[in-house]
Scaffold this active site. Structure first.
Site, PDB file in Angstrom:
ATOM      1  N   LEU A 112     -11.065  -2.692  13.764  1.00  0.00           N
ATOM      2  CA  LEU A 112     -10.911  -2.817  12.310  1.00  0.00           C
ATOM      3  C   LEU A 112     -10.776  -4.271  11.862  1.00  0.00           C
ATOM      4  O   LEU A 112     -10.974  -4.608  10.702  1.00  0.00           O
ATOM      5  CB  LEU A 112      -9.660  -2.051  11.849  1.00  0.00           C
ATOM      6  N   ASN A 139      -4.809   2.346  -1.930  1.00  0.00           N
ATOM      7  CA  ASN A 139      -5.379   0.990  -1.954  1.00  0.00           C
ATOM      8  C   ASN A 139      -6.218   0.730  -3.204  1.00  0.00           C
ATOM      9  O   ASN A 139      -6.697  -0.374  -3.415  1.00  0.00           O
ATOM     10  CB  ASN A 139      -6.193   0.691  -0.681  1.00  0.00           C
ATOM     11  N   ASN A 164      -0.169   3.908  21.097  1.00  0.00           N
ATOM     12  CA  ASN A 164       0.529   2.881  20.316  1.00  0.00           C
ATOM     13  C   ASN A 164       1.678   2.286  21.113  1.00  0.00           C
ATOM     14  O   ASN A 164       2.223   2.926  22.013  1.00  0.00           O
ATOM     15  CB  ASN A 164       1.056   3.474  19.000  1.00  0.00           C
ATOM     16  N   TYR A 206     -11.633  -8.043  11.119  1.00  0.00           N
ATOM     17  CA  TYR A 206     -12.868  -8.787  10.828  1.00  0.00           C
ATOM     18  C   TYR A 206     -12.635 -10.296  10.852  1.00  0.00           C
ATOM     19  O   TYR A 206     -13.531 -11.086  10.594  1.00  0.00           O
ATOM     20  CB  TYR A 206     -13.484  -8.355   9.490  1.00  0.00           C
ATOM     21  N   LYS A 260       0.805  -1.235   0.000  1.00  0.00           N
ATOM     22  CA  LYS A 260       0.000   0.000   0.000  1.00  0.00           C
ATOM     23  C   LYS A 260       0.838   1.285   0.000  1.00  0.00           C
ATOM     24  O   LYS A 260       0.417   2.300  -0.554  1.00  0.00           O
ATOM     25  CB  LYS A 260      -0.934   0.015   1.212  1.00  0.00           C
ATOM     26  N   GLY A 268      -3.135   2.265  17.817  1.00  0.00           N
ATOM     27  CA  GLY A 268      -2.420   1.854  16.615  1.00  0.00           C
ATOM     28  C   GLY A 268      -1.928   3.057  15.843  1.00  0.00           C
ATOM     29  O   GLY A 268      -2.533   4.139  15.925  1.00  0.00           O
ATOM     30  N   ALA A 269      -0.816   2.881  15.134  1.00  0.00           N
ATOM     31  CA  ALA A 269      -0.247   3.991  14.353  1.00  0.00           C
ATOM     32  C   ALA A 269       0.334   3.470  13.041  1.00  0.00           C
ATOM     33  O   ALA A 269       1.325   3.980  12.546  1.00  0.00           O
ATOM     34  CB  ALA A 269       0.815   4.703  15.179  1.00  0.00           C
ATOM     35  N   GLY A 270      -0.316   2.462  12.475  1.00  0.00           N
ATOM     36  CA  GLY A 270       0.105   1.927  11.183  1.00  0.00           C
ATOM     37  C   GLY A 270      -0.648   2.619  10.049  1.00  0.00           C
ATOM     38  O   GLY A 270      -1.209   3.704  10.233  1.00  0.00           O
ATOM     39  N   GLY A 277     -14.691  -4.950  11.769  1.00  0.00           N
ATOM     40  CA  GLY A 277     -14.172  -4.327  10.546  1.00  0.00           C
ATOM     41  C   GLY A 277     -14.834  -4.760   9.241  1.00  0.00           C
ATOM     42  O   GLY A 277     -14.436  -4.295   8.174  1.00  0.00           O
TER      43      GLY A 277
HETATM   44  P1  NAP Z   1       0.255  -1.902  10.012  1.00  0.00           P
HETATM   45  O1  NAP Z   1       0.488  -0.712   9.179  1.00  0.00           O
HETATM   46  O2  NAP Z   1       1.171  -3.060   9.931  1.00  0.00           O
HETATM   47  O3  NAP Z   1       0.184  -1.406  11.572  1.00  0.00           O
HETATM   48  C1  NAP Z   1       0.080  -2.342  12.608  1.00  0.00           C
HETATM   49  C2  NAP Z   1      -0.236  -1.631  13.931  1.00  0.00           C
HETATM   50  O4  NAP Z   1      -0.531  -2.644  14.897  1.00  0.00           O
HETATM   51  C3  NAP Z   1       0.920  -0.822  14.511  1.00  0.00           C
HETATM   52  O5  NAP Z   1       0.407   0.259  15.224  1.00  0.00           O
HETATM   53  C4  NAP Z   1       1.584  -1.841  15.460  1.00  0.00           C
HETATM   54  O6  NAP Z   1       2.279  -1.248  16.536  1.00  0.00           O
HETATM   55  C5  NAP Z   1       0.341  -2.522  16.015  1.00  0.00           C
HETATM   56  N1  NAP Z   1       0.583  -3.862  16.540  1.00  0.00           N
HETATM   57  C6  NAP Z   1       0.911  -4.964  15.838  1.00  0.00           C
HETATM   58  N2  NAP Z   1       1.011  -6.039  16.679  1.00  0.00           N
HETATM   59  C7  NAP Z   1       0.735  -5.570  17.923  1.00  0.00           C
HETATM   60  C8  NAP Z   1       0.673  -6.174  19.197  1.00  0.00           C
HETATM   61  N3  NAP Z   1       0.910  -7.473  19.372  1.00  0.00           N
HETATM   62  N4  NAP Z   1       0.341  -5.410  20.265  1.00  0.00           N
HETATM   63  C9  NAP Z   1       0.086  -4.089  20.105  1.00  0.00           C
HETATM   64  N5  NAP Z   1       0.138  -3.453  18.923  1.00  0.00           N
HETATM   65  C10 NAP Z   1       0.453  -4.189  17.842  1.00  0.00           C
HETATM   66  O7  NAP Z   1      -1.208  -2.528   9.764  1.00  0.00           O
HETATM   67  P2  NAP Z   1      -2.501  -1.810   9.165  1.00  0.00           P
HETATM   68  O8  NAP Z   1      -2.516  -1.969   7.691  1.00  0.00           O
HETATM   69  O9  NAP Z   1      -2.645  -0.447   9.750  1.00  0.00           O
HETATM   70  O10 NAP Z   1      -3.654  -2.787   9.729  1.00  0.00           O
HETATM   71  C11 NAP Z   1      -3.985  -2.787  11.115  1.00  0.00           C
HETATM   72  C12 NAP Z   1      -5.218  -3.674  11.315  1.00  0.00           C
HETATM   73  O11 NAP Z   1      -6.336  -3.144  10.630  1.00  0.00           O
HETATM   74  C13 NAP Z   1      -5.038  -5.111  10.821  1.00  0.00           C
HETATM   75  O12 NAP Z   1      -5.592  -5.980  11.755  1.00  0.00           O
HETATM   76  C14 NAP Z   1      -5.826  -5.146   9.530  1.00  0.00           C
HETATM   77  O13 NAP Z   1      -6.362  -6.433   9.286  1.00  0.00           O
HETATM   78  C15 NAP Z   1      -6.950  -4.160   9.845  1.00  0.00           C
HETATM   79  N6  NAP Z   1      -7.509  -3.515   8.642  1.00  0.00           N
HETATM   80  C16 NAP Z   1      -8.835  -3.718   8.380  1.00  0.00           C
HETATM   81  C17 NAP Z   1      -9.401  -3.117   7.267  1.00  0.00           C
HETATM   82  C18 NAP Z   1     -10.857  -3.323   6.984  1.00  0.00           C
HETATM   83  O14 NAP Z   1     -11.313  -3.081   5.852  1.00  0.00           O
HETATM   84  N7  NAP Z   1     -11.623  -3.724   7.959  1.00  0.00           N
HETATM   85  C19 NAP Z   1      -8.618  -2.322   6.396  1.00  0.00           C
HETATM   86  C20 NAP Z   1      -7.267  -2.135   6.704  1.00  0.00           C
HETATM   87  C21 NAP Z   1      -6.717  -2.749   7.841  1.00  0.00           C
HETATM   88  P3  NAP Z   1       3.820  -0.779  16.390  1.00  0.00           P
HETATM   89  O15 NAP Z   1       3.774   0.551  15.685  1.00  0.00           O
HETATM   90  O16 NAP Z   1       4.306  -0.691  17.769  1.00  0.00           O
HETATM   91  O17 NAP Z   1       4.500  -1.845  15.569  1.00  0.00           O
END
Ligand code: NAP
Length: 295
Positions: free
Chosen positions: A233, A96, A160, A235, A75, A136-138, A256
């Site tokens: 978020l 996306n 985060n 699902y 992405k 979260g901050a991804g 989600g």
């Molecule tokens: P990403 O960019 O990889 O960010 C991951 C985030 O999760 C970071 O803030 C990370 O913290 C945190 N994290 C990961 N493992 C952790 C743990 N064990 N404990 C605490 N924090 C943790 O991922 P993303 O693309 O933003 O996606 C995040 C979530 O959203 C995923 O579960 C994804 O499936 C979901 N999502 C859903 C949709 C939807 O349509 N429903 C769309 C997009 C994403 P650090 O910064 O400390 O590493």
């Protein structure tokens, strides 16, 4: 034997690039939309090797593929190959949805609007004047926070595990939208205070995502405040441990799936260059949720 005439020489091709893509439910969603709208389009999964994004994009650009979704892990990286990213995609720093117009690639991010539509339709409320905590901050947190700041939430706080990533988003939002955001590390006392006082809590981490379903983005002993809106978020699973705890403490919970659905509708509208009628969206939503076994 009957000839299969669903795909012809005139069929428009769309799809998703990512790695992995095997578990994506987007092909089912988009092919159902095309069928309902009677559009001669098809949506297929393209598994792209992690180091082959550039070649894959060049191939898609040079072909008659009309557009494609971009999923993990491309992405952000895809931004390097987009000819014209939307303003929102630039601010979020991720694309996306891509539209291919005669070899020119236009990039969009439908995650933010998809989240907002799902949130408003499912909870029956909006972000205005609300105190909101995003955990979260991804990439997805960034998309959502741009939306919350634009739609005048009373306050937004990011919690985060890695504080520097939250600070980075806060600085970006201050610079582009002149909106102040507080950031705390998970389990800091002030993080817990902000969680307790929030109207809305959003989990945008992957903590609790299949197969690590026992993980939580907050301490397992954390007690939610009754009546809070808690949105995850994730699902898969449909009800995370985080949502289960929130429900046990008397919160209203949302997963989600709705976000996944609406970001898909918005991508589809970009490729078809038209709005899908509200009645058809409602019909699709019902079918989608039924199929996912939630309604
Ligand atoms: P990403 O960019 O990889 O960010 C991951 C985030 O999760 C970071 O803030 C990370 O913290 C945190 N994290 C990961 N493992 C952790 C743990 N064990 N404990 C605490 N924090 C943790 O991922 P993303 O693309 O933003 O996606 C995040 C979530 O959203 C995923 O579960 C994804 O499936 C979901 N999502 C859903 C949709 C939807 O349509 N429903 C769309 C997009 C994403 P650090 O910064 O400390 O590493």
């Amino acid at each position: 034997m009957e000839f299969d005439k669903r795909i012809t020489g005139k069929t428009n091709i769309t799809g998703v690039i990512g790695n992995p893509v095997e578990h994506s439910i987007s092909p089912q969603l988009h092919n159902t939309i095309f069928k309902l709208l009677n559009e001669n389009y098809i949506y297929v999964p393209f598994l792209v090797e992690k180091n082959s994004l550039e070649e894959a994009v060049k191939g898609l650009k040079a072909s008659n593929v009309k557009g494609f979704n971009v999923t993990v892990p491309f992405k952000k990286k895809i931004m390097n190959f987009i000819d014209e990213p939307s303003k929102e995609a630039i601010m979020i720093g991720a694309v996306n949805t891509v539209k291919n117009e005669c070899g020119k690639l236009f990039g969009y991010n439908t995650d933010a609007e998809g989240f907002a539509r799902a949130f408003k339709n499912e909870t029956g409320t909006d972000f205005e004047n609300k105190n909101i905590v995003v955990i979260g901050a991804g990439g997805s947190a960034r998309a959502i926070i741009v939306k919350l700041a634009t739609e005048e939430a009373n306050s937004v706080c990011i919690i985060n595990r890695t504080l520097s990533k939250a600070d980075e988003i806060s600085q970006l939002i201050k610079k582009n939208l002149n909106y102040d955001i507080k950031c705390f590390q998970t389990d800091e006392i002030r993080a817990v205070e902000n969680l307790s006082n929030a109207d809305i809590i959003i989990n945008a981490t992957s903590a609790g995502l299949y197969p690590d379903t026992e993980k939580m983005p907050v301490s397992p002993s954390y007690k939610f405040t009754r009546g809070q809106i808690v949105f995850d978020l994730i699902y898969n699973p449909i009800k995370t441990k985080f949502l289960q705890c929130a429900e046990n403490d008397g919160c209203k919970i949302f997963n989600g799936l709705g976000m996944l659905f609406y970001q898909g509708i918005l991508s589809n509208e970009i490729w078809l260059q038209r709005k899908i009628e509200d009645e058809k969206v409602r019909q699709l939503y019902k079918e989608f949720m039924n199929d996912m076994g939630t309604k």
